[in-house]
Each structure stands twice: as C-alpha cells, then as structure tokens.
Design a protein around this motif. Sequence first.
Motif, PDB file in Angstrom:
ATOM      1  N   THR A   4     -99.460  41.479  74.571  1.00 35.27           N
ATOM      2  CA  THR A   4     -98.382  41.302  73.588  1.00 35.27           C
ATOM      3  C   THR A   4     -98.707  42.001  72.279  1.00 35.27           C
ATOM      4  O   THR A   4     -97.873  42.699  71.693  1.00 35.27           O
ATOM      5  CB  THR A   4     -98.164  39.798  73.317  1.00 35.27           C
ATOM      6  OG1 THR A   4     -97.913  39.133  74.550  1.00 35.27           O
ATOM      7  CG2 THR A   4     -96.990  39.584  72.377  1.00 35.27           C
ATOM      8  N   ALA A   8     -96.779  45.178  70.464  1.00 39.05           N
ATOM      9  CA  ALA A   8     -96.312  45.021  69.077  1.00 39.05           C
ATOM     10  C   ALA A   8     -96.906  46.099  68.181  1.00 39.05           C
ATOM     11  O   ALA A   8     -96.220  46.665  67.319  1.00 39.05           O
ATOM     12  CB  ALA A   8     -96.683  43.645  68.558  1.00 39.05           C
ATOM     13  N   ASP A  80     -84.572  37.641  70.296  1.00 45.10           N
ATOM     14  CA  ASP A  80     -85.175  38.893  70.741  1.00 45.10           C
ATOM     15  C   ASP A  80     -85.528  39.809  69.572  1.00 45.10           C
ATOM     16  O   ASP A  80     -84.863  39.790  68.531  1.00 45.10           O
ATOM     17  CB  ASP A  80     -84.209  39.652  71.663  1.00 45.10           C
ATOM     18  CG  ASP A  80     -83.710  38.792  72.814  1.00 45.10           C
ATOM     19  OD1 ASP A  80     -84.442  37.866  73.208  1.00 45.10           O
ATOM     20  OD2 ASP A  80     -82.601  39.069  73.310  1.00 45.10           O
ATOM     21  N   TYR A  82     -86.266  44.053  68.967  1.00 39.62           N
ATOM     22  CA  TYR A  82     -86.060  45.325  69.668  1.00 39.62           C
ATOM     23  C   TYR A  82     -86.289  46.496  68.719  1.00 39.62           C
ATOM     24  O   TYR A  82     -86.225  46.367  67.496  1.00 39.62           O
ATOM     25  CB  TYR A  82     -84.641  45.404  70.244  1.00 39.62           C
ATOM     26  CG  TYR A  82     -83.548  45.433  69.192  1.00 39.62           C
ATOM     27  CD1 TYR A  82     -83.103  46.634  68.641  1.00 39.62           C
ATOM     28  CD2 TYR A  82     -82.975  44.249  68.728  1.00 39.62           C
ATOM     29  CE1 TYR A  82     -82.116  46.659  67.670  1.00 39.62           C
ATOM     30  CE2 TYR A  82     -81.988  44.268  67.761  1.00 39.62           C
ATOM     31  CZ  TYR A  82     -81.551  45.473  67.238  1.00 39.62           C
ATOM     32  OH  TYR A  82     -80.581  45.503  66.273  1.00 39.62           O
ATOM     33  N   THR A 100     -87.230  46.138  74.237  1.00 41.16           N
ATOM     34  CA  THR A 100     -86.819  44.797  73.813  1.00 41.16           C
ATOM     35  C   THR A 100     -87.863  43.769  74.220  1.00 41.16           C
ATOM     36  O   THR A 100     -88.383  43.806  75.336  1.00 41.16           O
ATOM     37  CB  THR A 100     -85.465  44.418  74.438  1.00 41.16           C
ATOM     38  OG1 THR A 100     -84.475  45.370  74.054  1.00 41.16           O
ATOM     39  CG2 THR A 100     -85.026  43.032  73.976  1.00 41.16           C
ATOM     40  N   ASP A 101     -88.150  42.860  73.305  1.00 40.54           N
ATOM     41  CA  ASP A 101     -89.005  41.704  73.577  1.00 40.54           C
ATOM     42  C   ASP A 101     -88.100  40.476  73.650  1.00 40.54           C
ATOM     43  O   ASP A 101     -87.584  40.012  72.637  1.00 40.54           O
ATOM     44  CB  ASP A 101     -90.046  41.554  72.462  1.00 40.54           C
ATOM     45  CG  ASP A 101     -90.797  40.219  72.527  1.00 40.54           C
ATOM     46  OD1 ASP A 101     -90.775  39.577  73.598  1.00 40.54           O
ATOM     47  OD2 ASP A 101     -91.389  39.826  71.509  1.00 40.54           O
ATOM     48  N   TYR A 102     -87.884  39.962  74.866  1.00 44.35           N
ATOM     49  CA  TYR A 102     -87.055  38.780  75.067  1.00 44.35           C
ATOM     50  C   TYR A 102     -87.919  37.528  74.904  1.00 44.35           C
ATOM     51  O   TYR A 102     -88.968  37.408  75.527  1.00 44.35           O
ATOM     52  CB  TYR A 102     -86.442  38.773  76.468  1.00 44.35           C
ATOM     53  CG  TYR A 102     -85.457  39.874  76.729  1.00 44.35           C
ATOM     54  CD1 TYR A 102     -84.095  39.697  76.493  1.00 44.35           C
ATOM     55  CD2 TYR A 102     -85.871  41.101  77.241  1.00 44.35           C
ATOM     56  CE1 TYR A 102     -83.182  40.701  76.750  1.00 44.35           C
ATOM     57  CE2 TYR A 102     -84.974  42.117  77.505  1.00 44.35           C
ATOM     58  CZ  TYR A 102     -83.631  41.919  77.261  1.00 44.35           C
ATOM     59  OH  TYR A 102     -82.731  42.925  77.518  1.00 44.35           O
ATOM     60  N   TYR A 103     -87.444  36.601  74.080  1.00 49.01           N
ATOM     61  CA  TYR A 103     -88.142  35.335  73.877  1.00 49.01           C
ATOM     62  C   TYR A 103     -87.120  34.206  73.903  1.00 49.01           C
ATOM     63  O   TYR A 103     -86.049  34.316  73.293  1.00 49.01           O
ATOM     64  CB  TYR A 103     -88.878  35.326  72.537  1.00 49.01           C
ATOM     65  CG  TYR A 103     -89.351  33.956  72.106  1.00 49.01           C
ATOM     66  CD1 TYR A 103     -90.360  33.288  72.802  1.00 49.01           C
ATOM     67  CD2 TYR A 103     -88.762  33.311  71.020  1.00 49.01           C
ATOM     68  CE1 TYR A 103     -90.769  32.017  72.412  1.00 49.01           C
ATOM     69  CE2 TYR A 103     -89.178  32.049  70.621  1.00 49.01           C
ATOM     70  CZ  TYR A 103     -90.174  31.409  71.323  1.00 49.01           C
ATOM     71  OH  TYR A 103     -90.578  30.156  70.954  1.00 49.01           O
ATOM     72  N   SER A 112     -98.400  34.808  75.365  1.00 47.55           N
ATOM     73  CA  SER A 112     -97.889  35.985  76.062  1.00 47.55           C
ATOM     74  C   SER A 112     -96.901  35.628  77.158  1.00 47.55           C
ATOM     75  O   SER A 112     -95.936  36.373  77.406  1.00 47.55           O
ATOM     76  CB  SER A 112     -99.051  36.783  76.654  1.00 47.55           C
ATOM     77  OG  SER A 112     -99.771  36.006  77.594  1.00 47.55           O
ATOM     78  N   HIS A 115     -92.974  35.768  76.718  1.00 51.56           N
ATOM     79  CA  HIS A 115     -92.289  37.029  76.427  1.00 51.56           C
ATOM     80  C   HIS A 115     -91.971  37.822  77.694  1.00 51.56           C
ATOM     81  O   HIS A 115     -92.733  37.802  78.655  1.00 51.56           O
ATOM     82  CB  HIS A 115     -93.141  37.884  75.494  1.00 51.56           C
ATOM     83  CG  HIS A 115     -93.362  37.264  74.148  1.00 51.56           C
ATOM     84  ND1 HIS A 115     -92.573  37.542  73.058  1.00 51.56           N
ATOM     85  CD2 HIS A 115     -94.279  36.352  73.721  1.00 51.56           C
ATOM     86  CE1 HIS A 115     -92.996  36.845  72.009  1.00 51.56           C
ATOM     87  NE2 HIS A 115     -94.028  36.111  72.398  1.00 51.56           N
ATOM     88  N   TYR A 116     -90.838  38.512  77.616  1.00 51.87           N
ATOM     89  CA  TYR A 116     -90.425  39.443  78.672  1.00 51.87           C
ATOM     90  C   TYR A 116     -90.110  40.769  77.988  1.00 51.87           C
ATOM     91  O   TYR A 116     -89.233  40.830  77.124  1.00 51.87           O
ATOM     92  CB  TYR A 116     -89.185  38.919  79.400  1.00 51.87           C
ATOM     93  CG  TYR A 116     -89.386  37.579  80.071  1.00 51.87           C
ATOM     94  CD1 TYR A 116     -89.635  37.495  81.437  1.00 51.87           C
ATOM     95  CD2 TYR A 116     -89.320  36.395  79.338  1.00 51.87           C
ATOM     96  CE1 TYR A 116     -89.815  36.262  82.054  1.00 51.87           C
ATOM     97  CE2 TYR A 116     -89.502  35.166  79.943  1.00 51.87           C
ATOM     98  CZ  TYR A 116     -89.750  35.107  81.301  1.00 51.87           C
ATOM     99  OH  TYR A 116     -89.936  33.886  81.904  1.00 51.87           O
ATOM    100  N   PHE A 117     -90.800  41.822  78.369  1.00 49.57           N
ATOM    101  CA  PHE A 117     -90.595  43.121  77.731  1.00 49.57           C
ATOM    102  C   PHE A 117     -89.782  44.024  78.648  1.00 49.57           C
ATOM    103  O   PHE A 117     -89.981  44.038  79.867  1.00 49.57           O
ATOM    104  CB  PHE A 117     -91.932  43.779  77.394  1.00 49.57           C
ATOM    105  CG  PHE A 117     -92.575  43.194  76.165  1.00 49.57           C
ATOM    106  CD1 PHE A 117     -92.278  43.690  74.903  1.00 49.57           C
ATOM    107  CD2 PHE A 117     -93.466  42.142  76.266  1.00 49.57           C
ATOM    108  CE1 PHE A 117     -92.852  43.144  73.774  1.00 49.57           C
ATOM    109  CE2 PHE A 117     -94.051  41.585  75.149  1.00 49.57           C
ATOM    110  CZ  PHE A 117     -93.742  42.095  73.891  1.00 49.57           C
TER     111      PHE A 117
END
Length: 221
Positions: A4, A8, A80, A82, A100-103, A112, A115-117
């Motif tokens: 993660t 970032a 999210d 992005y 995009t980082d989905y949270y 970690s 999160h879904y990238f």
Amino acid sequence: MKKTLLIAASMLLLFSLTVPQVKAQEWSTGLDIYSSYLWRGAKFGTGPAFQPGVEFSAGGFAIGAWGSYSAGDVEAAEADLYMGYGFDLGENASLSFTLTDYYFPGSSWTESESHYFEPMVSLGVGAFTFTAAYMEGLGDDEINSTSDLYLEAAVSAGPVDITLGGGDGQYTDDGDFTICNIMVGTSKEIAITETFTLPVSGAVMLNPSTGGFHIAVGISL
C-alpha cells in the motif's frame, strides 16, 4: 501494508513530476445525489446515495477523492482516492490512464487488506469510449485477494448514452467472464433561474449474469 505504501509513494512521485510542468491548476468539488448507487451492473446499499467529490487538476493531470454514502438501512459506504492523466490525441480522440484506491469504511484504512487497487485505461474516439480495468485486493483471504477484469464499450447517441460491459469475479453470478452491464442513460439541465441550471441524469441498468435490473435518477450540485 508495504505494498500500500509503495503504491501511495508512486502516486505522489507522479504528482510531483507532473504538476510543475503545467500552468493551469484548479480545485473543484461537488455532490451528486442519486436514488440508488449503480455501478458496473450492480446496485449498492439501499435508499438514496450521496456522492461527494474533491479534485485537483493541472493540465491533463488530476488527483482526487470520491465517496458514496447510502441513506437507507443497509449502508454501502465507499471512500476512494484516485489519480490520472489524460491525453488529447487530436481528431476528436483522447486517451486516459487512472489508478484508483477503493476503500470501504468499516475497517481500518491503514490496513492493506482494506484496499482494492485498480489501474484503468480509457480510449475515446468520437462518440465511442472503450475502457479496460483490473481490480486487485491486497488481502490474504478469498474476498480481499480478488482479481477482477472489467471491459466496457459506450456510445453517445444524441441524448442517449448506451453502455455494454463485461467482467468476471465480483461482476458475475459464477465468477466467469460474461456480459454484466447493459445500461441506457440520459441527462438534461433544468433551468431554475436565469443564471442557474440543475443537471439531472437517469439510467436503466440490467446485469444479464445476476438477473439484476435497476433504475436510478440523480442530480448534480
């Protein structure tokens, strides 16, 4: 967590390399309110969805935050981050890349597995748009380690937008790749005063794989 932080750090590096090369910089914010949250053949939560967003853009570069919060009994919170870059290819064509980082609130943002990238590429040619996205979870269990592909073709036919999408994993009933999103949408602006108009949009969506059928309308502020 190391993965993660690495992603970032890569986003911040791209930001630092890109922004100094352009002059026009802009901050923007907005709020969409929809009767339901529809996305890639699925409906999330119950009741109306409030979807705020904040974005900084500079030239073709953009970085921002977007969320969705349901007002119904079944919450479907999403927050999210992005970043992306768009290229003007000329002759009414464009190319864009987005990460995009989905949270989904409810678990710790610092973990970690929360999160879904997803890297995504979109090509626009005239009235047509073609999109490819690949989402990967960072967790170790069966749900959070998901790796899902989504492909989409869309066309603007006058006042109507038609979308055809296919995917696997979370997008379909059995996890195999198939058509999962058939959507027809439209939008218009309603004049409130001589200087203010209210954008209104609506869509009808069918997922042939799951059998889901939904209708949603919304406004943008």
